[in-house]
Design a protein around this motif. Structure first.
Motif, PDB file in Angstrom:
ATOM      1  N   THR A   2     -15.868 -14.131  -9.664  1.00 30.45           N
ATOM      2  CA  THR A   2     -15.082 -14.660  -8.541  1.00 30.45           C
ATOM      3  C   THR A   2     -15.385 -13.836  -7.287  1.00 30.45           C
ATOM      4  O   THR A   2     -15.441 -12.606  -7.340  1.00 30.45           O
ATOM      5  CB  THR A   2     -13.579 -14.549  -8.847  1.00 30.45           C
ATOM      6  OG1 THR A   2     -13.311 -15.123 -10.120  1.00 30.45           O
ATOM      7  CG2 THR A   2     -12.754 -15.251  -7.783  1.00 30.45           C
ATOM      8  N   LYS A   3     -15.588 -14.521  -6.176  1.00 28.99           N
ATOM      9  CA  LYS A   3     -15.784 -13.805  -4.906  1.00 28.99           C
ATOM     10  C   LYS A   3     -14.425 -13.268  -4.452  1.00 28.99           C
ATOM     11  O   LYS A   3     -13.441 -14.004  -4.402  1.00 28.99           O
ATOM     12  CB  LYS A   3     -16.354 -14.775  -3.865  1.00 28.99           C
ATOM     13  CG  LYS A   3     -16.680 -14.115  -2.533  1.00 28.99           C
ATOM     14  CD  LYS A   3     -17.474 -15.078  -1.663  1.00 28.99           C
ATOM     15  CE  LYS A   3     -17.521 -14.688  -0.193  1.00 28.99           C
ATOM     16  NZ  LYS A   3     -17.719 -13.306   0.149  1.00 28.99           N
ATOM     17  N   ARG A   4     -14.391 -11.985  -4.164  1.00 28.05           N
ATOM     18  CA  ARG A   4     -13.127 -11.330  -3.804  1.00 28.05           C
ATOM     19  C   ARG A   4     -12.975 -11.245  -2.295  1.00 28.05           C
ATOM     20  O   ARG A   4     -13.568 -10.376  -1.654  1.00 28.05           O
ATOM     21  CB  ARG A   4     -13.086  -9.933  -4.437  1.00 28.05           C
ATOM     22  CG  ARG A   4     -13.041 -10.013  -5.950  1.00 28.05           C
ATOM     23  CD  ARG A   4     -13.447  -8.726  -6.633  1.00 28.05           C
ATOM     24  NE  ARG A   4     -13.672  -9.003  -8.054  1.00 28.05           N
ATOM     25  CZ  ARG A   4     -12.877  -8.583  -9.035  1.00 28.05           C
ATOM     26  NH1 ARG A   4     -11.842  -7.823  -8.779  1.00 28.05           N
ATOM     27  NH2 ARG A   4     -13.126  -8.908 -10.286  1.00 28.05           N
ATOM     28  N   TYR A   6     -10.432 -10.375  -0.594  1.00 31.76           N
ATOM     29  CA  TYR A   6      -9.642  -9.229  -0.109  1.00 31.76           C
ATOM     30  C   TYR A   6     -10.496  -7.996   0.120  1.00 31.76           C
ATOM     31  O   TYR A   6     -10.088  -7.073   0.804  1.00 31.76           O
ATOM     32  CB  TYR A   6      -8.497  -8.910  -1.085  1.00 31.76           C
ATOM     33  CG  TYR A   6      -8.948  -8.567  -2.488  1.00 31.76           C
ATOM     34  CD1 TYR A   6      -9.401  -7.298  -2.800  1.00 31.76           C
ATOM     35  CD2 TYR A   6      -8.917  -9.536  -3.488  1.00 31.76           C
ATOM     36  CE1 TYR A   6      -9.825  -6.989  -4.082  1.00 31.76           C
ATOM     37  CE2 TYR A   6      -9.339  -9.237  -4.773  1.00 31.76           C
ATOM     38  CZ  TYR A   6      -9.790  -7.957  -5.076  1.00 31.76           C
ATOM     39  OH  TYR A   6     -10.212  -7.656  -6.326  1.00 31.76           O
ATOM     40  N   TYR A   7     -11.711  -7.991  -0.443  1.00 32.88           N
ATOM     41  CA  TYR A   7     -12.589  -6.836  -0.241  1.00 32.88           C
ATOM     42  C   TYR A   7     -12.872  -6.603   1.243  1.00 32.88           C
ATOM     43  O   TYR A   7     -12.880  -5.477   1.713  1.00 32.88           O
ATOM     44  CB  TYR A   7     -13.919  -7.052  -0.959  1.00 32.88           C
ATOM     45  CG  TYR A   7     -13.974  -6.506  -2.371  1.00 32.88           C
ATOM     46  CD1 TYR A   7     -12.973  -5.672  -2.866  1.00 32.88           C
ATOM     47  CD2 TYR A   7     -15.057  -6.810  -3.199  1.00 32.88           C
ATOM     48  CE1 TYR A   7     -13.036  -5.186  -4.161  1.00 32.88           C
ATOM     49  CE2 TYR A   7     -15.125  -6.314  -4.496  1.00 32.88           C
ATOM     50  CZ  TYR A   7     -14.114  -5.510  -4.966  1.00 32.88           C
ATOM     51  OH  TYR A   7     -14.171  -5.010  -6.239  1.00 32.88           O
ATOM     52  N   GLU A  38     -13.443 -18.497  -5.181  1.00 31.17           N
ATOM     53  CA  GLU A  38     -13.160 -17.262  -4.448  1.00 31.17           C
ATOM     54  C   GLU A  38     -11.649 -17.127  -4.326  1.00 31.17           C
ATOM     55  O   GLU A  38     -10.927 -18.121  -4.409  1.00 31.17           O
ATOM     56  CB  GLU A  38     -13.807 -17.261  -3.064  1.00 31.17           C
ATOM     57  CG  GLU A  38     -13.310 -18.297  -2.090  1.00 31.17           C
ATOM     58  CD  GLU A  38     -14.215 -19.543  -2.091  1.00 31.17           C
ATOM     59  OE1 GLU A  38     -13.802 -20.535  -2.718  1.00 31.17           O
ATOM     60  OE2 GLU A  38     -15.291 -19.508  -1.480  1.00 31.17           O
ATOM     61  N   THR A  39     -11.179 -15.908  -4.141  1.00 28.68           N
ATOM     62  CA  THR A  39      -9.723 -15.718  -4.010  1.00 28.68           C
ATOM     63  C   THR A  39      -9.391 -14.507  -3.153  1.00 28.68           C
ATOM     64  O   THR A  39     -10.172 -13.539  -3.093  1.00 28.68           O
ATOM     65  CB  THR A  39      -9.053 -15.571  -5.396  1.00 28.68           C
ATOM     66  OG1 THR A  39      -7.632 -15.565  -5.213  1.00 28.68           O
ATOM     67  CG2 THR A  39      -9.454 -14.276  -6.097  1.00 28.68           C
ATOM     68  N   TYR A  42      -5.039 -10.361  -5.173  1.00 28.78           N
ATOM     69  CA  TYR A  42      -5.486  -9.085  -5.756  1.00 28.78           C
ATOM     70  C   TYR A  42      -5.055  -8.997  -7.220  1.00 28.78           C
ATOM     71  O   TYR A  42      -3.877  -9.186  -7.530  1.00 28.78           O
ATOM     72  CB  TYR A  42      -4.886  -7.909  -4.963  1.00 28.78           C
ATOM     73  CG  TYR A  42      -5.446  -6.576  -5.388  1.00 28.78           C
ATOM     74  CD1 TYR A  42      -6.663  -6.130  -4.878  1.00 28.78           C
ATOM     75  CD2 TYR A  42      -4.779  -5.782  -6.316  1.00 28.78           C
ATOM     76  CE1 TYR A  42      -7.197  -4.922  -5.283  1.00 28.78           C
ATOM     77  CE2 TYR A  42      -5.313  -4.568  -6.734  1.00 28.78           C
ATOM     78  CZ  TYR A  42      -6.530  -4.143  -6.210  1.00 28.78           C
ATOM     79  OH  TYR A  42      -7.053  -2.962  -6.620  1.00 28.78           O
ATOM     80  N   HIS A  50      -0.749  -6.477  -8.951  1.00 30.86           N
ATOM     81  CA  HIS A  50      -1.252  -7.788  -8.502  1.00 30.86           C
ATOM     82  C   HIS A  50      -0.368  -8.446  -7.447  1.00 30.86           C
ATOM     83  O   HIS A  50       0.819  -8.153  -7.338  1.00 30.86           O
ATOM     84  CB  HIS A  50      -1.370  -8.719  -9.711  1.00 30.86           C
ATOM     85  CG  HIS A  50      -0.033  -9.043 -10.328  1.00 30.86           C
ATOM     86  ND1 HIS A  50       0.774 -10.046  -9.855  1.00 30.86           N
ATOM     87  CD2 HIS A  50       0.659  -8.466 -11.343  1.00 30.86           C
ATOM     88  CE1 HIS A  50       1.883 -10.096 -10.559  1.00 30.86           C
ATOM     89  NE2 HIS A  50       1.846  -9.136 -11.465  1.00 30.86           N
ATOM     90  N   ASP A  74      -7.800  -9.196 -13.796  1.00 31.22           N
ATOM     91  CA  ASP A  74      -9.260  -9.126 -13.885  1.00 31.22           C
ATOM     92  C   ASP A  74      -9.686  -9.511 -15.284  1.00 31.22           C
ATOM     93  O   ASP A  74      -9.201  -8.937 -16.256  1.00 31.22           O
ATOM     94  CB  ASP A  74      -9.698  -7.665 -13.658  1.00 31.22           C
ATOM     95  CG  ASP A  74     -10.255  -7.448 -12.265  1.00 31.22           C
ATOM     96  OD1 ASP A  74     -10.910  -8.367 -11.752  1.00 31.22           O
ATOM     97  OD2 ASP A  74     -10.030  -6.350 -11.716  1.00 31.22           O
ATOM     98  N   ILE A  80     -11.522 -13.598 -11.772  1.00 30.10           N
ATOM     99  CA  ILE A  80     -10.107 -13.278 -11.540  1.00 30.10           C
ATOM    100  C   ILE A  80      -9.259 -14.435 -12.058  1.00 30.10           C
ATOM    101  O   ILE A  80      -9.508 -15.602 -11.724  1.00 30.10           O
ATOM    102  CB  ILE A  80      -9.846 -13.025 -10.048  1.00 30.10           C
ATOM    103  CG1 ILE A  80     -10.554 -11.714  -9.633  1.00 30.10           C
ATOM    104  CG2 ILE A  80      -8.350 -12.928  -9.764  1.00 30.10           C
ATOM    105  CD1 ILE A  80     -10.417 -11.376  -8.167  1.00 30.10           C
ATOM    106  N   THR A 214      -6.526  -2.938  -1.633  1.00 27.59           N
ATOM    107  CA  THR A 214      -6.289  -3.448  -0.282  1.00 27.59           C
ATOM    108  C   THR A 214      -5.552  -2.374   0.509  1.00 27.59           C
ATOM    109  O   THR A 214      -4.588  -1.789   0.010  1.00 27.59           O
ATOM    110  CB  THR A 214      -5.436  -4.729  -0.310  1.00 27.59           C
ATOM    111  OG1 THR A 214      -4.216  -4.459  -1.010  1.00 27.59           O
ATOM    112  CG2 THR A 214      -6.160  -5.856  -1.019  1.00 27.59           C
TER     113      THR A 214
END
Ligand SMILES: [Zn+2]
Length: 424
Positions: A2-4, A6-7, A38-39, A42, A50, A74, A80, A214
């Protein structure tokens, strides 16, 4: 994977994505789950808890569906998992979704996590104490320091330094470096060798560490850092702390409790410890005075009872049921009766809840080696209690027992029975 989102944007609270996979309810899985392309949610990791929030699914003919995200985790494969509150009408793979993160909860987590970085760095800078783990709880957070103890002056020192860094409102930045570069930079904490690229969180000119969490964008947003209790743990010393809103809430709670205590003592807030100390001392003194008075009372009552009781077979048998004194006093009375120096037997009870019996006799030693005919107190007590289901026992000279609570036993009757058995 999953593309994160929040990074690169800890501020993102709303996002659009597409459902990649759906795990429906099964007997093994009590909650349905959704995986997105993507999300910004967290997942619990690195000490940070989370997010929660909503997924709105545009279901075409089915209309829009709002799904509550109650936990985010995770998965081992790098995806995610968004767990939904059951039961939920699940979307199909490929459906477009809009995610909304609960903003208050996320802001709180950012304050706690960034506060932790600053606090951990302060402990290193001032006292060379390394943080080995970080925990974020519902009410408070904690770090474990690799040190057998932390002095209260060090707690105050680290707290002061950490808040100084907060007040300076230093920029907090995220960047990515290779592992080799990270080693060169000298991080506060280098994660175990796994990834080639590391995500670094930097509090300008103060702390640099690898972290996936985060964070606030400037240290001032942490608000404040309040240190609380310390505790010895297996790996060192645990230090509890709260940041931002939590610090204010906690201080408000402390103040309310302290104010209540002060009102009870009609004292000023900061005089409460002195007042408590005084009260404890006073109650110790009163307890001692009460014990002394009871001891004297038991002795006088024992002497009077012995004086009024004629001898039977070379000994005096005192039978007494107290309806206004507890079993502790009954025991004291029995001891006094049997320690005056003349052969005596005390068959004593208290009818105060919980009712109890004490049987005692002057030992052969105490009566000068020449006692009258004696009985076995332990056996006698067992015998009278067995008829009513009571429990108790003791030695030949002293036995104590009770009758089951709530059962309607006539304690005086038991005493008469015991007296009859030994021929009083
Ligand atoms: Zn971190």
């Amino acid at each position: 994977m999953t593309k994160r989102l929040y990074y690169d944007s800890a501020e993102m609270r709303e996002f659009d994505s597409v459902v990649e996979d759906v795990a429906p309810l099964t007997p093994e899985q009590s909650r349905p789950a959704v995986i997105l392309r993507e999300t910004a949610f967290y997942p619990t990791s690195g000490g940070q808890v989370h997010d929660t929030g909503w997924l709105t699914v545009n279901g075409g003919d089915r209309g829009a569906e709002r799904l509550r995200v109650s936990e985010v985790a995770d998965a081992e494969d790098g995806r995610i998992v968004h767990y939904l509150e059951a039961p939920a009408k699940l979307p199909l793979a490929g459906a477009a979704v809009h995610g909304s993160i609960d903003p208050e909860r996320r802001r709180d987590h950012m304050q706690q996590h960034s506060g932790q970085h600053v606090l951990s760095a302060a402990f290193v800078e001032l006292y060379q104490m390394q943080t080995v783990s970080f925990h974020m709880g519902e009410d408070y957070c904690s770090i474990d320091l690799a040190t057998p103890s932390v002095k209260s002056a060090q707690i105050a020192g680290a707290e002061k330094r950490a808040n100084q860094v907060v007040f300076e409102n230093r920029p907090v930045r995220v960047r990515y470096v290779s592992r080799a570069e990270a080693e060169r930079l000298g991080l506060r904490k280098l994660p175990p060798a796994e990834r080639d690229e590391l995500r670094l969180v930097e509090v300008a000119d103060f702390d640099l560490s690898a972290c996936g969490g985060t964070h606030v964008s400037a240290s001032g947003q942490i608000g404040s850092i309040l240190l609380r209790k310390t505790e010895k743990v297996r790996q060192g010393t645990r230090v509890e702390f709260v940041c931002g809103d939590r610090a204010v809430r906690m201080a408000r709670r402390d103040y309310t409790a302290l104010s209540e205590a002060a009102a009870l003592f009609s004292a000023k807030l900061w005089d409460v410890p002195d007042q408590i100390r005084k009260s404890v001392e006073e109650s110790k003194l009163w307890r001692k005075q009460k014990d002394d008075a009871l001891d004297q009372l038991a002795e006088l009552m024992a002497l009077a009872a012995l004086q009024n009781q004629p001898e039977t077979n070379g000994r005096k048998i005192i039978v007494r049921a107290f309806s206004d004194r507890d079993i502790g006093f009954a025991k004291l009375f029995a001891q006094k009766v049997t320690r005056v120096g003349m052969p005596a037997i005390a068959l004593v009870a208290s009818t105060v809840d919980p009712p109890g019996l004490v049987f005692a006799q002057t030992s052969a030693q105490a009566s000068g080696g020449a006692p009258g005919p004696t009985a076995d107190m332990g056996a006698l007590l067992k015998q009278v209690l067995s008829s009513v289901g009571g429990r108790g026992g003791g030695s030949r000279d002293f036995a104590q027992g009770g009758v089951p609570a709530g059962c309607n036993v006539n304690v005086e009757q038991l005493l008469r029975e015991a007296a009859g058995t030994i021929g009083a």
